[in-house]
Write an enzyme that holds these catalytic residues in place. Sequence first.
Site, PDB file in Angstrom:
ATOM      1  N   CYS A 128      45.023 -23.890 -50.059  1.00  0.00           N
ATOM      2  CA  CYS A 128      44.168 -23.212 -51.065  1.00  0.00           C
ATOM      3  C   CYS A 128      44.323 -21.681 -50.773  1.00  0.00           C
ATOM      4  O   CYS A 128      45.325 -21.107 -50.545  1.00  0.00           O
ATOM      5  CB  CYS A 128      42.604 -23.579 -50.824  1.00  0.00           C
ATOM      6  N   LEU A 129      43.173 -20.909 -50.681  1.00  0.00           N
ATOM      7  CA  LEU A 129      43.465 -19.502 -50.391  1.00  0.00           C
ATOM      8  C   LEU A 129      44.169 -19.369 -49.151  1.00  0.00           C
ATOM      9  O   LEU A 129      44.894 -18.076 -49.044  1.00  0.00           O
ATOM     10  CB  LEU A 129      41.916 -18.810 -50.072  1.00  0.00           C
TER      11      LEU A 129
END
Length: 556
Positions: A294-295
């Site tokens: 994800c991030l």
Amino acid sequence: MLHAALGRMTSGISPAALALAWMDWSLHLAQSPGKWARLCDKAVRKAGRFGDYAARAAAGPAAPCIQPLPQDRRFDGAAWQQWPFNVIQQGFLLNQQWWHNVTTGIGGVAPHHEQVVSFVARQLLDMMSPVNFVATNPEVLQATAQQGGMNVAKGLAHVADDWWRLLTDRPPAGAEDFVPGRQVAATPGRVVLRNRLMELIQYAPATADVHAEPVLIVPAWIMKYYILDLSPHNSLVNYLVGRGHTVFMISWHNPGEADRDLGMDDYLHLGVLAALDAVNAIVPDRRVNAAGYCLGGTLLAIAAAYLAGRRDARLQSLTLFAAQTDFTEPGELSLFIDDSELDLLEDIMWRQGYLQTRQMAGAFQLLRSNDLVWSRLVNDYLLGQRQPMNDLMSWNADATRMPYRMHSEYLRRLFLKNDLFEGRYRIDGRPVALADIRAPLFVVATESDHVAPWKSVYKINLVADADVTFVLTSGGHNAGIVSEPGHRGRHYRRARRSDGDTYVAPDDWLAATPARDGSWWPAWADWLEAGSTGRTAPPAPGAALGPAPGRYVLER
């Protein structure tokens, strides 16, 4: 201060942004007589269909005049197929379809404003669904009759318990059964590095010898790392260790007001690069297989581009789990990201120094309000039936805060301006380019991801000047990644694009790539091991600063 106070009252939603979207939609609708005529025609025809169905349903079983959307499971129960509730739900679905026609397909409306208006209309309709009211929900009526109202009493007890937990900032009911270091995040290891932003965990080997190249995992800082080390049976870390890999994991600090000025560069230098230096010290003269989720995957891509630009070849490979590098099509999260929303959000964060976990969780819940809000309220409060807590649900409730400066930079530089993909993202005053990355890439996307849509993740193929293996797996943003071998109903698609191959559009890729049953984990482990230079004795553990899972994962 005014904006911060306003944001607390509106749960972070900008009234100006909503007003702009409504004005754009309403003014263009007002000058679209052709659209009026089509809407009137649709209303008349739907009324006719509904009248015909209601007459047939009153006389006996009747084929429905409209079907719910594939993801809408609210009316699946047999009780909803009985009169008069079949008529009620069919009327609601026709009304819902008509309002979708009202809020979309109007010439001249900005796409973002159309999405906002349609989204708000959908939220209001979901709120008014017959499922949410005792008198129009046959399942609640049946439960009340059969239990003599005990379901209502249980529901009231659940309401009181939830409010108490909310006011005292306690985790949801059942989360006490999934404590990091005990039931979850329990893979043996030790903390070998700690700074003000993260801890680095080195996991103990589980085999007599190990693959020469270690694996460094960078989770998102919006979540606790143990999404990748849940229960032993579905822990990706445990799986990798069992396959003979030396695994390191970053565990992010849960920031408070004192961390308000931590920025993206801090997460790069104190996070990924500091961890990479520590791994190189513990496992010297070996390149590193780096993976980001994800991030964390976006940050890892930035780090890889930064290292490539400095001719630093420490990365053996790069794996991205549900991580976007292009943000022009970020899915429904874009509903909450425009200049007006970010201005309000920045002022909220300026006031308190960080973004609260509830504010972020609320945005994600609205994206799937049927599943995460209304169905839960009906089950917990009207039916009196709490869904048993599991490890993934408990982890989902254990979120982290976002520092003011970092979150502002992330949203503006990446989501709003798309600086990374377009070559404007600067580190130490110099731009970094994803095209500089030469390490082979293994990129995983999930079919029903509402946070990082798979076609958005697929865009790495537009800029990567390297070997790319792209995997599309069943499931959503979390459940698709936590997809251990033996998990029923899982499948995935996998194809490789070698350096020099021409680009294939995502829909063409999907049509040409057959689905394979099972988990993608073994395919990734095989890919890592194919690039290994051999096996060796496990490296000596780094200096012990305490046992895994460390301190930071326990911060609230």
